[in-house]
Design an enzyme around this catalytic site. Structure first.
Site, PDB file in Angstrom:
ATOM      1  N   ASP A  14       0.864  -1.181   0.000  1.00 59.48           N
ATOM      2  CA  ASP A  14       0.000   0.000   0.000  1.00 59.48           C
ATOM      3  C   ASP A  14       0.900   1.230   0.000  1.00 59.48           C
ATOM      4  O   ASP A  14       2.100   1.136   0.234  1.00 59.48           O
ATOM      5  CB  ASP A  14      -0.877  -0.028   1.266  1.00 59.48           C
ATOM      6  N   SER A  15       0.285   2.382  -0.206  1.00 56.21           N
ATOM      7  CA  SER A  15       1.041   3.637  -0.146  1.00 56.21           C
ATOM      8  C   SER A  15       1.542   3.938   1.272  1.00 56.21           C
ATOM      9  O   SER A  15       2.442   4.741   1.443  1.00 56.21           O
ATOM     10  CB  SER A  15       0.145   4.778  -0.599  1.00 56.21           C
ATOM     11  N   CYS A 190     -11.256   3.050  -0.807  1.00 57.01           N
ATOM     12  CA  CYS A 190      -9.977   3.544  -0.280  1.00 57.01           C
ATOM     13  C   CYS A 190      -9.676   2.777   1.001  1.00 57.01           C
ATOM     14  O   CYS A 190     -10.591   2.495   1.789  1.00 57.01           O
ATOM     15  CB  CYS A 190     -10.069   5.039   0.001  1.00 57.01           C
ATOM     16  N   HIS A 192      -8.530   3.539   3.764  1.00 54.22           N
ATOM     17  CA  HIS A 192      -8.787   4.154   5.065  1.00 54.22           C
ATOM     18  C   HIS A 192     -10.265   4.124   5.484  1.00 54.22           C
ATOM     19  O   HIS A 192     -10.584   4.285   6.660  1.00 54.22           O
ATOM     20  CB  HIS A 192      -8.356   5.622   5.043  1.00 54.22           C
TER      21      HIS A 192
END
Ligand code: DGL
Length: 271
Positions: A14-15, A190, A192
């Protein structure tokens, strides 16, 4: 003796540490699988980056995950799945199987919501890439996708603003956008957003199904491993968690996304 392929780890990247929501869902569904997690915290956020930049990071990360002998590489980031999945699949070739977080959700939509109107929220990269729309259109099931980029949400959650009045206002401002009117389900596109799922459900008061992609992806990984004889039957070794840039605050935030604090190892991508 050569290691049994089934005992090899699942690589997840992931980023940053937001993808730990996906890792957490996988640990819950598949406690016998070992994970190697990579968070590209040096280049966070991916949501505002160009496709070319995300592709370059993804290839570097795959080199690390392949060195760790991963049997599967899961791109646990919507922005990276949108920008780099096809390229990563080509790059990795037969060395590992590559999965993303978009296809399982699109499959679920196709099975559950034919001829319905569905919403999507995510980063600018995810929404503007139109990848969800293309894949939903390819299903040819009469599904209308309405999408809206919600770039503040990931940063807001990372700063600890959820389940409070500030997040309430931001969520309200985004979800009341005319572009999302008339949806019957909403994809949380997303990493989050599982953390604000309850608040989003409250906003819709039961009128809209709120789809937590991390749960859908975990179920997909489970059936993929089983169908391809790659499922491990016992946990061998410990999970590993790497980040490309280390700060104490990243380590502390793992509690938010993984429900416990984990030890992050610093692994710079370009050295
Ligand atoms: N992990 C990213 C995603 O799922 C969100 C954070 C970022 O922009 O890097 O799109």
């Amino acid at each position: 003796m050569a290691q049994d392929k089934r005992e090899k780890p699942i690589g997840i990247f992931d980023s940053g540490i937001g993808g730990l929501t996906v890792a957490q869902a996988i640990v819950q569904a598949l406690p016998q699988e070992r994970l190697v997690y990579f968070g590209d915290t040096a280049h966070l956020p991916y949501g505002d980056k160009s496709t070319a930049a995300i592709q370059a990071y993804a290839v570097k990360i795959c080199d690390l995950l392949l060195r760790q002998q991963c049997k599967v590489i899961l791109i646990a980031c919507n922005s990276a799945s949108a920008a780099a999945y096809e390229l990563v699949k080509e790059y990795v070739g037969s060395k590992a199987r590559v999965l993303n977080v978009i296809d399982p959700v699109v499959k679920h939509i196709g099975e559950t919501y034919p001829n319905r109107t569905i919403g999507l929220i995510g980063t600018k990269q995810t929404v503007n890439s139109n990848v969800y729309r293309k894949k939903v259109d390819e299903l040819d099931l009469g599904i209308t996708l309405k999408s809206h980029a919600t770039p503040l949400l990931a940063a807001m959650i990372e700063e600890g603003f959820f389940n409070d009045t500030i997040s309430e206002s931001v969520i309200h401002a985004y979800l009341s956008d005319p572009g999302l009117v008339g949806i019957e389900a909403l994809i949380l596109g997303c990493t989050h957003y599982p953390l604000i799922k309850k608040q989003i459900e409250n906003y819709y008061q039961g009128q809209v199904d709120v789809l937590d992609a991390s749960q859908i992806v975990a179920r997909h990984v489970q059936s993929f491993l089983e169908a391809n004889s790659l499922a491990s039957d016992k946990l061998v070794g410990d999970h590993s968690f790497y980040v490309s840039d280390f700060t104490q605050s990243f380590e502390e935030s793992t509690r938010i996304f993984f429900q416990r604090e984990v030890h992050l190892e610093h692994y710079p991508l370009w050295e």
